[in-house]
Design a protein around this motif. Sequence first.
Motif, short mmCIF file in Angstrom:
data_model
loop_
_atom_site.label_atom_id
_atom_site.label_comp_id
_atom_site.label_asym_id
_atom_site.label_seq_id
_atom_site.Cartn_x
_atom_site.Cartn_y
_atom_site.Cartn_z
N SER A 55 -3.75 52.65 37.41
CA SER A 55 -3.58 52.73 38.86
C SER A 55 -3.29 54.15 39.32
O SER A 55 -3.39 54.46 40.51
CB SER A 55 -2.45 51.79 39.31
N GLY A 56 -2.91 55.02 38.38
CA GLY A 56 -2.61 56.40 38.73
C GLY A 56 -2.02 57.11 37.53
O GLY A 56 -1.98 56.58 36.41
N LEU A 57 -1.54 58.33 37.76
CA LEU A 57 -0.99 59.12 36.66
C LEU A 57 0.29 58.49 36.09
O LEU A 57 0.54 58.56 34.89
CB LEU A 57 -0.71 60.54 37.14
N ASP A 58 1.11 57.90 36.97
CA ASP A 58 2.33 57.28 36.48
C ASP A 58 2.02 56.10 35.56
O ASP A 58 2.66 55.91 34.52
CB ASP A 58 3.23 56.84 37.63
N ASP A 59 1.00 55.33 35.91
CA ASP A 59 0.59 54.20 35.08
C ASP A 59 0.06 54.70 33.73
O ASP A 59 0.33 54.12 32.67
CB ASP A 59 -0.49 53.40 35.81
N LEU A 60 -0.69 55.80 33.76
CA LEU A 60 -1.20 56.39 32.52
C LEU A 60 -0.06 56.83 31.62
O LEU A 60 -0.06 56.54 30.42
CB LEU A 60 -2.10 57.59 32.85
N MET A 61 0.93 57.52 32.18
CA MET A 61 2.04 57.98 31.36
C MET A 61 2.79 56.79 30.77
O MET A 61 3.18 56.79 29.61
CB MET A 61 3.01 58.85 32.14
N GLY A 62 2.97 55.76 31.59
CA GLY A 62 3.65 54.56 31.09
C GLY A 62 2.90 53.94 29.93
O GLY A 62 3.50 53.52 28.93
N ALA A 63 1.57 53.89 30.03
CA ALA A 63 0.75 53.31 28.96
C ALA A 63 0.83 54.16 27.69
O ALA A 63 0.89 53.63 26.58
CB ALA A 63 -0.70 53.19 29.42
N MET A 64 0.84 55.48 27.87
CA MET A 64 0.92 56.36 26.71
C MET A 64 2.28 56.23 26.02
O MET A 64 2.38 56.21 24.80
CB MET A 64 0.65 57.80 27.12
N PHE A 65 3.35 56.16 26.82
CA PHE A 65 4.67 55.97 26.24
C PHE A 65 4.77 54.63 25.53
O PHE A 65 5.37 54.52 24.46
CB PHE A 65 5.75 56.07 27.31
N GLN A 66 4.19 53.59 26.13
CA GLN A 66 4.24 52.27 25.50
C GLN A 66 3.54 52.30 24.15
O GLN A 66 4.03 51.74 23.16
CB GLN A 66 3.57 51.23 26.40
N GLN A 67 2.39 52.97 24.09
CA GLN A 67 1.68 53.10 22.83
C GLN A 67 2.53 53.83 21.81
O GLN A 67 2.61 53.45 20.63
CB GLN A 67 0.36 53.85 23.06
N MET A 68 3.20 54.90 22.25
CA MET A 68 4.06 55.66 21.36
C MET A 68 5.24 54.83 20.89
O MET A 68 5.58 54.83 19.71
CB MET A 68 4.55 56.92 22.07
N PHE A 69 5.87 54.09 21.81
CA PHE A 69 7.02 53.26 21.45
C PHE A 69 6.62 52.23 20.40
O PHE A 69 7.33 52.00 19.42
CB PHE A 69 7.57 52.54 22.67
N ASP A 70 5.49 51.56 20.64
CA ASP A 70 5.03 50.54 19.71
C ASP A 70 4.79 51.13 18.32
O ASP A 70 5.20 50.56 17.30
CB ASP A 70 3.75 49.88 20.22
N ALA A 71 4.13 52.29 18.30
CA ALA A 71 3.82 52.93 17.02
C ALA A 71 5.10 53.39 16.32
O ALA A 71 5.28 53.17 15.12
CB ALA A 71 2.89 54.12 17.24
N ALA A 72 6.02 53.99 17.09
CA ALA A 72 7.27 54.47 16.51
C ALA A 72 8.10 53.31 15.97
O ALA A 72 8.71 53.42 14.90
CB ALA A 72 8.07 55.25 17.55
N TRP A 73 8.10 52.20 16.70
CA TRP A 73 8.90 51.06 16.27
C TRP A 73 8.34 50.46 14.99
O TRP A 73 9.08 50.10 14.08
CB TRP A 73 8.93 50.02 17.39
N GLU A 74 7.02 50.35 14.91
CA GLU A 74 6.42 49.81 13.69
C GLU A 74 6.66 50.74 12.51
O GLU A 74 6.94 50.30 11.39
CB GLU A 74 4.91 49.60 13.91
N ARG A 75 6.55 52.04 12.75
CA ARG A 75 6.83 53.01 11.69
C ARG A 75 8.29 52.91 11.26
O ARG A 75 8.62 53.01 10.09
CB ARG A 75 6.52 54.43 12.16
N GLY A 76 9.17 52.74 12.25
CA GLY A 76 10.58 52.62 11.96
C GLY A 76 10.89 51.40 11.12
O GLY A 76 11.70 51.45 10.19
#
Length: 227
Positions: A55-76
């Motif tokens: 929907s915009g840049l804020d939505d993009l950043m949220g999606a990128m952070f979510q991807q990072m959180f998911d990856a970091a959590w699985e790695r953790g």
Amino acid sequence: MSSTSDRAPDPRPARTRAAIFAAARDLTSVDGEVTVNALAKRAGVSRAAFYSHFSGLDDLMGAMFQQMFDAAWERGRAYAAEKQSLQEAVQFGFGMFVAYVERHHAFLRGALDWKFSHRTYLILADTMTKLHGEALTRLGDRVPVRQRTESAGRSIAGSELAFAAQWLVETEQQAAAGEALDATSLLETILIFVPSWYTGIGPEDPIAAAELLALCRTAAADEAAEG
């Protein structure tokens, strides 16, 4: 004759989304203002294609952070399984967060100047709070009785975001000059001020932030290559 339901899914939407993520990750300090037009051009997609996913840049950043959180959590989780210590996995999770911030400095520093809604920030904080909440639940009796609430996870997430934002601001000129960034101090600060019962690092214990960040940089790079 194959039915419509038997057809392979269209790969184009996934490719478009991946291209937009890659464009945002590849931004440098000399690319100027971060806009939808600039990102779409770098990604090789149209504005309409961008808005079909975000929907915009804020939505993009949220999606990128979510991807990072998911990856970091699985790695953790995998790291905890190897080390047999949830507190070491917590340290690793903070390391992955900092490695991501360091790696995507230009995108995230630019994001600080975007006109985010308060709701967007709350969604980001809520996501981090839930991840910390799961770790706190797993720690069980090691969490002080008075801090066995959602507020504990929210406090940790809030300080983590505040420290990261401050580091992004403090290193802006360094990045603009093309100097290599080192977020070891950010990771060390987070680990100093997060409760010792959460990380397993005592007030006087040495903090191997440089070694941890080096490990997490490798993990984050592997994650980017896979994604």
